[in-house]
Design a protein around this motif. Structure first.
Motif, PDB file in Angstrom:
ATOM      1  N   PRO A  54      35.081  30.550  25.717  1.00  0.00           N
ATOM      2  CA  PRO A  54      35.783  31.005  26.698  1.00  0.00           C
ATOM      3  C   PRO A  54      35.902  30.164  27.921  1.00  0.00           C
ATOM      4  O   PRO A  54      35.322  29.183  28.080  1.00  0.00           O
ATOM      5  CB  PRO A  54      35.271  32.450  27.146  1.00  0.00           C
ATOM      6  CG  PRO A  54      33.684  32.023  26.823  1.00  0.00           C
ATOM      7  CD  PRO A  54      33.727  31.148  25.690  1.00  0.00           C
ATOM      8  N   VAL A  55      37.171  30.302  28.595  1.00  0.00           N
ATOM      9  CA  VAL A  55      37.531  29.373  29.733  1.00  0.00           C
ATOM     10  C   VAL A  55      37.554  30.293  31.089  1.00  0.00           C
ATOM     11  O   VAL A  55      38.231  31.396  30.930  1.00  0.00           O
ATOM     12  CB  VAL A  55      38.762  28.763  29.756  1.00  0.00           C
ATOM     13  CG1 VAL A  55      39.362  28.202  30.873  1.00  0.00           C
ATOM     14  CG2 VAL A  55      38.850  27.872  28.524  1.00  0.00           C
ATOM     15  N   CYS A  56      36.779  30.094  31.872  1.00  0.00           N
ATOM     16  CA  CYS A  56      36.840  30.710  33.336  1.00  0.00           C
ATOM     17  C   CYS A  56      37.305  29.925  34.614  1.00  0.00           C
ATOM     18  O   CYS A  56      36.945  28.724  34.492  1.00  0.00           O
ATOM     19  CB  CYS A  56      35.425  31.361  33.663  1.00  0.00           C
ATOM     20  SG  CYS A  56      34.599  32.468  32.284  1.00  0.00           S
ATOM     21  N   LEU A  57      37.939  30.435  35.231  1.00  0.00           N
ATOM     22  CA  LEU A  57      38.532  29.713  36.521  1.00  0.00           C
ATOM     23  C   LEU A  57      37.679  29.922  37.744  1.00  0.00           C
ATOM     24  O   LEU A  57      37.328  31.253  38.024  1.00  0.00           O
ATOM     25  CB  LEU A  57      39.924  30.049  36.802  1.00  0.00           C
ATOM     26  CG  LEU A  57      40.843  29.982  35.551  1.00  0.00           C
ATOM     27  CD1 LEU A  57      42.433  30.117  35.912  1.00  0.00           C
ATOM     28  CD2 LEU A  57      40.641  28.412  34.875  1.00  0.00           C
ATOM     29  N   VAL A  58      37.502  29.121  38.409  1.00  0.00           N
ATOM     30  CA  VAL A  58      36.899  29.159  39.943  1.00  0.00           C
ATOM     31  C   VAL A  58      37.668  28.352  40.765  1.00  0.00           C
ATOM     32  O   VAL A  58      38.243  27.131  40.532  1.00  0.00           O
ATOM     33  CB  VAL A  58      35.566  28.543  39.822  1.00  0.00           C
ATOM     34  CG1 VAL A  58      34.840  28.517  41.160  1.00  0.00           C
ATOM     35  CG2 VAL A  58      34.672  29.149  38.723  1.00  0.00           C
ATOM     36  N   SER A  59      37.994  29.035  41.898  1.00  0.00           N
ATOM     37  CA  SER A  59      39.051  28.548  42.986  1.00  0.00           C
ATOM     38  C   SER A  59      38.875  28.817  44.234  1.00  0.00           C
ATOM     39  O   SER A  59      38.132  29.720  44.434  1.00  0.00           O
ATOM     40  CB  SER A  59      40.428  28.836  42.494  1.00  0.00           C
ATOM     41  OG  SER A  59      41.496  28.245  43.429  1.00  0.00           O
ATOM     42  N   SER A  60      38.989  27.800  45.346  1.00  0.00           N
ATOM     43  CA  SER A  60      39.321  28.545  46.698  1.00  0.00           C
ATOM     44  C   SER A  60      40.237  29.446  46.925  1.00  0.00           C
ATOM     45  O   SER A  60      40.171  30.030  48.022  1.00  0.00           O
ATOM     46  CB  SER A  60      39.344  27.160  47.403  1.00  0.00           C
ATOM     47  OG  SER A  60      40.638  26.528  47.289  1.00  0.00           O
ATOM     48  N   ARG A  61      41.158  29.562  46.026  1.00  0.00           N
ATOM     49  CA  ARG A  61      42.233  30.537  46.220  1.00  0.00           C
ATOM     50  C   ARG A  61      41.593  32.080  46.255  1.00  0.00           C
ATOM     51  O   ARG A  61      40.524  32.313  45.797  1.00  0.00           O
ATOM     52  CB  ARG A  61      43.201  30.661  44.882  1.00  0.00           C
ATOM     53  CG  ARG A  61      44.036  29.482  44.944  1.00  0.00           C
ATOM     54  CD  ARG A  61      44.618  29.618  43.406  1.00  0.00           C
ATOM     55  NE  ARG A  61      45.657  28.497  43.625  1.00  0.00           N
ATOM     56  CZ  ARG A  61      47.128  28.667  43.633  1.00  0.00           C
ATOM     57  NH1 ARG A  61      47.524  29.985  43.651  1.00  0.00           N
ATOM     58  NH2 ARG A  61      48.098  27.725  43.531  1.00  0.00           N
ATOM     59  N   PRO A  62      42.368  32.967  47.249  1.00  0.00           N
ATOM     60  CA  PRO A  62      41.709  34.381  46.927  1.00  0.00           C
ATOM     61  C   PRO A  62      42.270  34.838  45.450  1.00  0.00           C
ATOM     62  O   PRO A  62      42.881  34.300  44.690  1.00  0.00           O
ATOM     63  CB  PRO A  62      42.960  34.988  47.881  1.00  0.00           C
ATOM     64  CG  PRO A  62      43.987  34.009  48.139  1.00  0.00           C
ATOM     65  CD  PRO A  62      43.522  32.916  47.766  1.00  0.00           C
ATOM     66  N   PRO A  63      41.575  36.066  45.296  1.00  0.00           N
ATOM     67  CA  PRO A  63      42.068  36.667  43.859  1.00  0.00           C
ATOM     68  C   PRO A  63      43.380  36.809  43.472  1.00  0.00           C
ATOM     69  O   PRO A  63      43.624  36.224  42.247  1.00  0.00           O
ATOM     70  CB  PRO A  63      40.989  38.046  44.092  1.00  0.00           C
ATOM     71  CG  PRO A  63      41.005  38.235  45.273  1.00  0.00           C
ATOM     72  CD  PRO A  63      40.836  37.045  46.027  1.00  0.00           C
ATOM     73  N   GLY A  64      44.009  37.231  44.222  1.00  0.00           N
ATOM     74  CA  GLY A  64      45.602  37.336  43.987  1.00  0.00           C
ATOM     75  C   GLY A  64      46.216  36.130  43.483  1.00  0.00           C
ATOM     76  O   GLY A  64      47.334  35.834  42.696  1.00  0.00           O
ATOM     77  N   GLY A  65      45.755  34.887  44.304  1.00  0.00           N
ATOM     78  CA  GLY A  65      46.287  33.787  43.776  1.00  0.00           C
ATOM     79  C   GLY A  65      46.011  33.136  42.606  1.00  0.00           C
ATOM     80  O   GLY A  65      46.468  32.252  41.852  1.00  0.00           O
ATOM     81  N   MET A  66      44.867  33.731  41.998  1.00  0.00           N
ATOM     82  CA  MET A  66      44.477  33.419  40.691  1.00  0.00           C
ATOM     83  C   MET A  66      44.901  34.393  39.521  1.00  0.00           C
ATOM     84  O   MET A  66      45.467  33.769  38.717  1.00  0.00           O
ATOM     85  CB  MET A  66      42.854  33.478  40.648  1.00  0.00           C
ATOM     86  CG  MET A  66      42.036  32.323  41.823  1.00  0.00           C
ATOM     87  SD  MET A  66      40.460  32.681  41.426  1.00  0.00           S
ATOM     88  CE  MET A  66      39.932  31.822  40.162  1.00  0.00           C
ATOM     89  N   GLU A  67      45.014  35.493  39.876  1.00  0.00           N
ATOM     90  CA  GLU A  67      45.339  36.524  39.033  1.00  0.00           C
ATOM     91  C   GLU A  67      46.980  36.205  38.400  1.00  0.00           C
ATOM     92  O   GLU A  67      47.267  36.768  37.409  1.00  0.00           O
ATOM     93  CB  GLU A  67      45.401  38.028  39.508  1.00  0.00           C
ATOM     94  CG  GLU A  67      43.858  38.136  39.657  1.00  0.00           C
ATOM     95  CD  GLU A  67      43.447  39.361  40.573  1.00  0.00           C
ATOM     96  OE1 GLU A  67      42.184  39.702  40.788  1.00  0.00           O
ATOM     97  OE2 GLU A  67      44.504  39.818  41.071  1.00  0.00           O
ATOM     98  N   MET A  68      47.776  35.771  39.254  1.00  0.00           N
ATOM     99  CA  MET A  68      49.079  35.501  38.914  1.00  0.00           C
ATOM    100  C   MET A  68      49.374  34.546  37.881  1.00  0.00           C
ATOM    101  O   MET A  68      50.424  34.555  37.133  1.00  0.00           O
ATOM    102  CB  MET A  68      49.709  34.747  40.333  1.00  0.00           C
ATOM    103  CG  MET A  68      49.382  33.557  40.802  1.00  0.00           C
ATOM    104  SD  MET A  68      50.027  33.157  42.331  1.00  0.00           S
ATOM    105  CE  MET A  68      51.551  32.422  41.639  1.00  0.00           C
ATOM    106  N   TYR A  69      48.347  33.983  37.408  1.00  0.00           N
ATOM    107  CA  TYR A  69      48.407  33.008  36.214  1.00  0.00           C
ATOM    108  C   TYR A  69      47.763  33.451  34.975  1.00  0.00           C
ATOM    109  O   TYR A  69      47.998  32.803  33.915  1.00  0.00           O
ATOM    110  CB  TYR A  69      47.681  31.321  36.732  1.00  0.00           C
ATOM    111  CG  TYR A  69      48.448  30.738  37.787  1.00  0.00           C
ATOM    112  CD1 TYR A  69      49.630  29.833  37.334  1.00  0.00           C
ATOM    113  CD2 TYR A  69      48.224  30.775  38.941  1.00  0.00           C
ATOM    114  CE1 TYR A  69      50.272  28.961  38.113  1.00  0.00           C
ATOM    115  CE2 TYR A  69      48.723  29.980  39.923  1.00  0.00           C
ATOM    116  CZ  TYR A  69      49.678  29.259  39.466  1.00  0.00           C
ATOM    117  OH  TYR A  69      50.427  28.478  40.622  1.00  0.00           O
TER     118      TYR A  69
END
Length: 295
Positions: A54-69
């Motif tokens: 699996p691939v998991c993402l970690v970002s300084s973005r808020p959740p909505g800014g990640m979920e859009m992708y």
């Protein structure tokens, strides 16, 4: 691509030979400079998925800014937002959350105000600003597809803050504040730039190293079996502990030296190339022993 050999922060620690999970940064890493995902990266994610990794993402973005992708990437895995301080399950429910101490929030706001740096507060799914016309508000709103809530003061919003961001076009001022606020809040918060124009202040344990450990625990695997990839200072906490760590080609030397390998820049499909050259030859399928879905 450059093989940096052994990890600069942990001399003698060789890269892992067995990878069962990939944890990736987004901006400057998986995303191109235009905030897009290349077809080669999508294909690499699918190849990893088919291999049981699996691939998991970690970002300084808020959740909505990640979920859009997530739809275009075909990802349905847990993810770490706000620099890893809030871990979400695949269904968007919160798995774990860390918050800044209100006193640390106020001290940060005071420092940013003195140096004329715009401050933003993030609390769960909220993005709060006092200067809605700030230079980076509109571009960030478009980038993460979120509309900030403008408030006259932050006095009533210092509780449950997952991240304070200082935004400024004065990159040198942000560099100085990274050091000064870092010293001021030493032992109480993590302070690191997520890009040249953003300085992120998050709870002490809310860094990408913490997120990597949380995600490895979710899949019941060792951090030595996790490959991680990033490009900025805030990626160092995971690059310095992951079993296989990869820095993007445009990373600064202090970031690159914490990784086992350096791939091409994000403008040259570096993420996909890293998966193909460094990760896929090491994949070991993740057994579904804990009854969790790998997707």
């Amino acid at each position: 691509m450059t093989d940096n050999g052994q990890n600069g922060l942990n001399p003698g620690r060789p890269p892992a030979s067995r990878i069962r999970l990939v944890v990736s940064d987004m901006d400057g890493t998986l995303l191109t400079p235009e905030k897009q995902v290349t077809r080669h990266s999508i294909a690499a994610i699918q190849t990893l998925k088919q291999a049981g990794v699996p691939v998991c993402l970690v970002s300084s973005r808020p959740p909505g800014g990640m979920e859009m992708y997530f739809d275009v990437l075909g990802l349905h895995t847990p993810y770490g937002a706000l620099n890893g301080g809030t871990i979400f399950n695949a269904d968007r429910t919160i798995r774990s959350r860390l918050s800044l101490d209100p006193e640390a929030v106020q001290e940060t706001l005071d420092m940013l105000k003195v140096h004329d740096i715009d401050a933003w507060l993030f609390r769960g799914h909220e993005w709060l600003v006092t200067n809605a016309t700030g230079a980076y508000v509109e571009p960030e709103a478009k980038a993460v597809r979120m509309t900030p809530t403008a408030v006259p003061f932050f006095d009533d919003y210092r509780q449950d803050v997952g991240k304070v961001t200082g935004s400024s076009a004065d990159y040198e001022a942000l560099m100085r504040q990274e050091l000064e606020i870092g010293q001021l809040l030493e032992g109480r918060a993590s302070v690191a730039r997520s890009c040249q124009c953003f300085l992120d202040i998050t709870p002490k344990d809310a860094n990408k190293g913490y997120a990597l450990r949380q995600l490895a625990s979710f899949y019941n695997i060792s951090i030595e079996e996790v490959a991680c990839i990033g490009d900025m200072n805030n990626d160092v906490p995971m690059l310095s502990i992951g079993g296989l760590s990869i820095a993007m080609g445009q990373s600064k030397p202090e970031v690159a030296e914490t990784a086992h390998f350096v791939t091409a820049p994000n403008s040259e499909d570096g993420w996909a190339k890293a998966m193909e050259q460094f990760v896929l030859p090491r994949v070991a399928p993740l057994s579904d022993t804990a009854g969790k879905t790998v997707s």
